[in-house]
Design a protein around this motif. Structure first.
Motif, PDB file in Angstrom:
ATOM      1  N   ARG A   7      40.430  50.678  30.350  1.00 61.09           N
ATOM      2  CA  ARG A   7      40.985  50.190  31.609  1.00 61.09           C
ATOM      3  C   ARG A   7      39.940  49.647  32.580  1.00 61.09           C
ATOM      4  O   ARG A   7      40.302  49.062  33.590  1.00 61.09           O
ATOM      5  CB  ARG A   7      41.737  51.326  32.328  1.00 61.09           C
ATOM      6  CG  ARG A   7      43.009  51.785  31.631  1.00 61.09           C
ATOM      7  CD  ARG A   7      44.123  50.759  31.799  1.00 61.09           C
ATOM      8  NE  ARG A   7      45.382  51.229  31.230  1.00 61.09           N
ATOM      9  CZ  ARG A   7      45.763  51.025  29.959  1.00 61.09           C
ATOM     10  NH1 ARG A   7      44.965  50.374  29.140  1.00 61.09           N
ATOM     11  NH2 ARG A   7      46.916  51.479  29.522  1.00 61.09           N
ATOM     12  N   LYS A   8      38.644  49.891  32.273  1.00 55.72           N
ATOM     13  CA  LYS A   8      37.653  49.522  33.295  1.00 55.72           C
ATOM     14  C   LYS A   8      36.540  48.645  32.741  1.00 55.72           C
ATOM     15  O   LYS A   8      35.624  49.138  32.078  1.00 55.72           O
ATOM     16  CB  LYS A   8      37.082  50.782  33.949  1.00 55.72           C
ATOM     17  CG  LYS A   8      36.249  50.450  35.180  1.00 55.72           C
ATOM     18  CD  LYS A   8      36.000  51.629  36.068  1.00 55.72           C
ATOM     19  CE  LYS A   8      35.192  51.197  37.283  1.00 55.72           C
ATOM     20  NZ  LYS A   8      34.792  52.313  38.110  1.00 55.72           N
ATOM     21  N   PRO A   9      36.587  47.341  33.066  1.00 61.01           N
ATOM     22  CA  PRO A   9      35.497  46.456  32.657  1.00 61.01           C
ATOM     23  C   PRO A   9      34.303  46.622  33.617  1.00 61.01           C
ATOM     24  O   PRO A   9      34.442  46.426  34.825  1.00 61.01           O
ATOM     25  CB  PRO A   9      36.106  45.050  32.804  1.00 61.01           C
ATOM     26  CG  PRO A   9      37.187  45.194  33.827  1.00 61.01           C
ATOM     27  CD  PRO A   9      37.624  46.638  33.831  1.00 61.01           C
ATOM     28  N   LEU A  10      33.141  47.016  33.065  1.00 59.11           N
ATOM     29  CA  LEU A  10      31.953  47.143  33.921  1.00 59.11           C
ATOM     30  C   LEU A  10      31.232  45.813  34.027  1.00 59.11           C
ATOM     31  O   LEU A  10      30.694  45.462  35.076  1.00 59.11           O
ATOM     32  CB  LEU A  10      30.994  48.189  33.342  1.00 59.11           C
ATOM     33  CG  LEU A  10      31.511  49.613  33.251  1.00 59.11           C
ATOM     34  CD1 LEU A  10      30.432  50.530  32.685  1.00 59.11           C
ATOM     35  CD2 LEU A  10      31.982  50.107  34.617  1.00 59.11           C
ATOM     36  N   ALA A  11      31.183  45.093  32.911  1.00 54.86           N
ATOM     37  CA  ALA A  11      30.489  43.799  32.890  1.00 54.86           C
ATOM     38  C   ALA A  11      31.278  42.831  32.016  1.00 54.86           C
ATOM     39  O   ALA A  11      31.880  43.230  31.016  1.00 54.86           O
ATOM     40  CB  ALA A  11      29.075  43.966  32.344  1.00 54.86           C
ATOM     41  N   VAL A  12      31.251  41.571  32.426  1.00 55.77           N
ATOM     42  CA  VAL A  12      32.011  40.532  31.721  1.00 55.77           C
ATOM     43  C   VAL A  12      31.094  39.329  31.493  1.00 55.77           C
ATOM     44  O   VAL A  12      30.543  38.772  32.451  1.00 55.77           O
ATOM     45  CB  VAL A  12      33.229  40.076  32.566  1.00 55.77           C
ATOM     46  CG1 VAL A  12      34.059  39.039  31.809  1.00 55.77           C
ATOM     47  CG2 VAL A  12      34.090  41.266  32.979  1.00 55.77           C
TER      48      VAL A  12
END
Ligand code: THU
Length: 133
Positions: free
Chosen positions: A74-79
């Protein structure tokens, strides 16, 4: 940038670069791939998927978000957003809103395979006021 290392961000760029050839972009010929590092440490990938009914096109970033959510993260830290255009491209408005739903503080690394130029920024820098319910 935050507590992410340059190595982590570069790994994301490399993962996206590996799959950019899978981008389906026969109409714009602009190929985009995205890789998301989630809080769990897993990496999720996506490419842009165009359609002859142009408005149905799905951007690479939203494909990657769908993969992340599908697998229970559920949690994108970096894209990472990787393109074959001469300059790196930021996520479109729709993708900014979708990323902000899951983490408005995500770090972005934007990279061009053509020029090897890159830029690092936070989502809040380019999307400070997401719509929220
Ligand atoms: N595209 C992305 O994949 N991500 C973005 O953030 C901007 C645009 C794709 C959609 C379309 O296939 C092509 O780039 C040209 O707009």
């Amino acid at each position: 940038m935050s507590n992410l290392t340059k190595d982590q961000l570069w790994r994301l760029v490399q993962e996206a670069e590996k799959i950019i050839q899978n981008s389906y972009a026969p109409y714009s010929n602009i190929h985009v791939a995205s890789a998301i590092l989630s809080e769990s440490g897993r990496v999720y990938l996506g490419v842009n998927v165009e359609n002859s009914s142009y408005g149905l096109t799905i951007c690479a970033e939203r494909s990657a978000v769908s993969a992340m959510v599908t697998h229970g993260d559920r949690k994108p830290l970096a894209v990472a957003v990787v393109t074959d255009l001469a300059d790196p491209i930021p996520p479109c408005g729709a993708c900014r809103q979708v990323l902000a739903e899951f983490n408005p503080d995500a770090v972005l690394i934007l990279y061009s395979t053509k020029s090897r130029k890159y830029t690092i920024m936070k989502l809040t820098d380019i999307f400070p006021q997401p719509f929220k319910l």
